[in-house]
Design an enzyme around this catalytic site. Structure first.
Site, short mmCIF file in Angstrom:
data_model
loop_
_atom_site.label_atom_id
_atom_site.label_comp_id
_atom_site.label_asym_id
_atom_site.label_seq_id
_atom_site.Cartn_x
_atom_site.Cartn_y
_atom_site.Cartn_z
N GLU A 345 0.83 -1.20 0.00
CA GLU A 345 0.00 0.00 0.00
C GLU A 345 0.87 1.25 0.00
O GLU A 345 0.48 2.28 -0.55
CB GLU A 345 -0.94 0.00 1.21
N HIS A 376 6.25 -26.68 3.58
CA HIS A 376 5.37 -27.72 3.04
C HIS A 376 4.28 -27.14 2.17
O HIS A 376 3.28 -27.81 1.87
CB HIS A 376 4.77 -28.53 4.20
N LYS A 514 -13.90 2.09 -3.39
CA LYS A 514 -14.87 2.53 -2.37
C LYS A 514 -16.00 3.34 -3.01
O LYS A 514 -17.18 3.15 -2.70
CB LYS A 514 -14.17 3.38 -1.31
#
Length: 545
Positions: A345, A376, A514
């Site tokens: 960000e 793994h 937004k």
């Protein structure tokens, strides 16, 4: 501040020429074979953090050229401007002063305001932590982004310091599947809800806060409205909106505190509730120690700056577009997610400070998982994949399982920690050394039957090696060392962002989504699709049905 962009400096041109020559052909195995002192030469000690940078694709010449780039880009004066409170977040006209949140009283701008809020918050913390009097056994923190990721990372990291009998829960996603299971088994009379939103208008946070309020009133029964004042608190600057909600206990912060840098502020309330006032102050002190290192250490021994320079070398000259974070401590399992926001960000930008499109790459993709789980999952790709992905290992020398570990478990837990550290070192060594086809041929063949000849099987078991990594070492995972580690990453991000010539402290890329969400919300009720692109209109119709 009038500073040249990195690609316009003589040092950048020198680095490009170096890369075309020896820099491109660098081999770690050869470098260690030729220089017995390489580990010492490329290791740094900063407050609470030791860094082994010797397994990276650079030599003394590369590092010298990168230091020249830092000087030609005036990194020291730019650092000083940030620490002095100059409005370096120029797109929003704001200072960037998260460092002031952890500075001792009188040592930074806004000191009286900062310590006034801190003292009030920590006094409240001690009242709540007196569970016999407060009656609080559960804390639900509602926030998103920086109001969630920081506390949600720190609280499990400091579990050994946490108060037993006070359980922390975190809710962030607007998806009701996040909050519903958290509230399901809680008793409102034993629960404190924290609403963490600077503006008290964040969509996801306020939606969850309303659900929590409804749950509280329904479960509390008579007197619930009045009890909100005791059972809800807010980290916000919008005191009026919080009061309208029924919250009277509020702790504020300032517009020069960016969300992803806010865990040191009132956003850190759940951290302080978990570990107590003394340990929260130790977290701040550890970060401040790293701040002083960043501010005063020469470039040659300045760990945040060295890491930022390495990021530029990898991204812009060697073409490495990704970096994996591998903390070998289960307490740091949320650190990769926290760093994703902090780094991507901050530095996921495509224009320079003047708004011109950048001709070079900026932030790499940051991702990872706690060791040994990551071994793994994705380490196969790190060892044998077609992309070179630098890895950042984090190791903790001494374990701390808390004061309440049963005696009969201590020996086994100590043995597990040795295994954990051995795995960490083995992975960094394997990435560097690799395995030749000849070595694979001499290994005992796999027991599984195969129709392939030995050479073909050996090629599948060949590791190219020469894969770079760094290893950061903490003596213990304590409030002070964690504070220093987080601050190290913050300053590293600023260093690389400053070298790239970008604003690391805005996040306009978040805003468009937004705005479009607010436009789409009423369409879910009306079904109106006029003006939408065909894909969005089609998906809207399918999701409404």
């Amino acid at each position: 501040m009038n500073t040249p962009r990195c690609d316009q400096t003589a040092a950048w041109a020198a680095l490009a020429a170096h890369h075309q020559g020896a820099g491109r052909q660098f081999d770690l195995r050869t470098a260690f074979g030729a220089d017995a002192g390489r580990f010492d030469a490329f290791s740094l000690q900063a407050p609470e953090v030791f860094a082994d940078l010797s397994k990276n694709h650079w030599d003394a010449t590369t590092r010298g050229l990168l230091l020249g780039l830092a000087r030609q880009c005036q990194i020291e004066s730019r650092r000083d401007a940030m620490l002095a409170g100059e409005p370096i977040n120029h797109t929003e006209g704001r200072a960037v002063l998260h460092t002031a949140l952890r500075a001792p009283r009188g040592a930074a701008p806004f000191s009286d305001d900062v310590h006034g809020v801190l003292d009030a918050m920590l006094a409240y913390v001690e009242q709540v932590r007196d569970t016999a009097t407060s009656g609080i056994k559960h804390v639900v923190n509602i926030g998103i982004g920086g109001s969630d990721l920081g506390p949600q990372m720190v609280v499990p990291a400091l579990d050994a310091y946490a108060q037993r009998g006070l359980q922390l829960h975190f809710v962030s996603n607007v998806d009701g599947h996040d909050i519903a299971p958290v509230l399901r088994d809680l008793n409102p009379r034993e629960t404190l809800v924290i609403v963490a939103s600077k503006t008290f208008t964040t969509q996801e946070t306020m939606a969850n806060a309303q659900v929590a309020r409804t749950w509280f009133l329904a479960g509390y029964g008579e007197g619930g409205e009045a009890a909100i004042a005791k059972h809800f608190a807010a980290s916000t600057t919008n005191v009026a909106a919080a009061a309208k909600f029924g919250i009277t206990t509020t702790f504020g912060f300032w517009d020069w505190v960016g969300g992803r840098y806010s865990l040191w502020s009132a956003i850190g309330l759940p951290i302080a509730l978990a570990v107590g006032a003394e340990n929260f102050r130790a977290l701040l002190a550890g970060a401040h120690a790293m701040d002083r290192h960043f501010a005063t250490a020469p470039l040659e021994s300045n760990l945040p700056i060295q890491l930022g320079l390495l990021d530029v070398w990898y991204r812009n000259f060697l073409g490495y577009t990704s970096r994996s974070i591998a903390p070998y401590h289960q307490g740091l399992r949320r650190l990769p997610a926290y760093l994703q926001q902090l780094e991507m960000e901050s530095n996921g930008k495509c224009v320079d400070l003047d708004g011109a499109s950048l001709p070079y790459g900026t932030c790499p993709v940051v991702w990872g998982e706690a060791g040994t789980n990551g071994q793994h999952a994705y380490f196969q790709m790190l060892h044998q994949g077609t992309d070179v992905i630098p890895v950042e290992f984090i190791a903790v020398k001494t374990p701390n399982h808390g004061p309440d570990v049963a005696d009969e478990l201590k020996a086994g837990l100590a043995d597990q920690h040795v295994k954990l550290l051995a795995n960490c070192l083995a992975q960094s060594q394997a990435l560097m050394l690799g395995k030749t086809t000849d070595d694979a041929l001499t290994d005992k063949a796999p027991t599984a039957s195969t129709a392939l000849d030995a050479l073909t099987v050996a090629r599948h078991r060949t590791f190219p090696g020469n894969r770079p990594s760094s290893t950061l070492v903490l003596d213990r995972l304590s409030p002070a060392s964690l504070g220093a580690l987080i601050a190290l990453y913050e300053h590293r991000v600023y260093t690389s962002g400053a070298l790239w010539g970008i604003n690391s402290f805005d996040q306009w890329g978040v805003e468009l989504g937004k705005a479009l969400c607010n436009q789409l919300l009423p369409r879910f009720a009306s079904g109106e699709s006029a003006g939408l692109d065909a894909s969005t209109a089609g998906l809207l119709a399918r999701l409404r049905g």
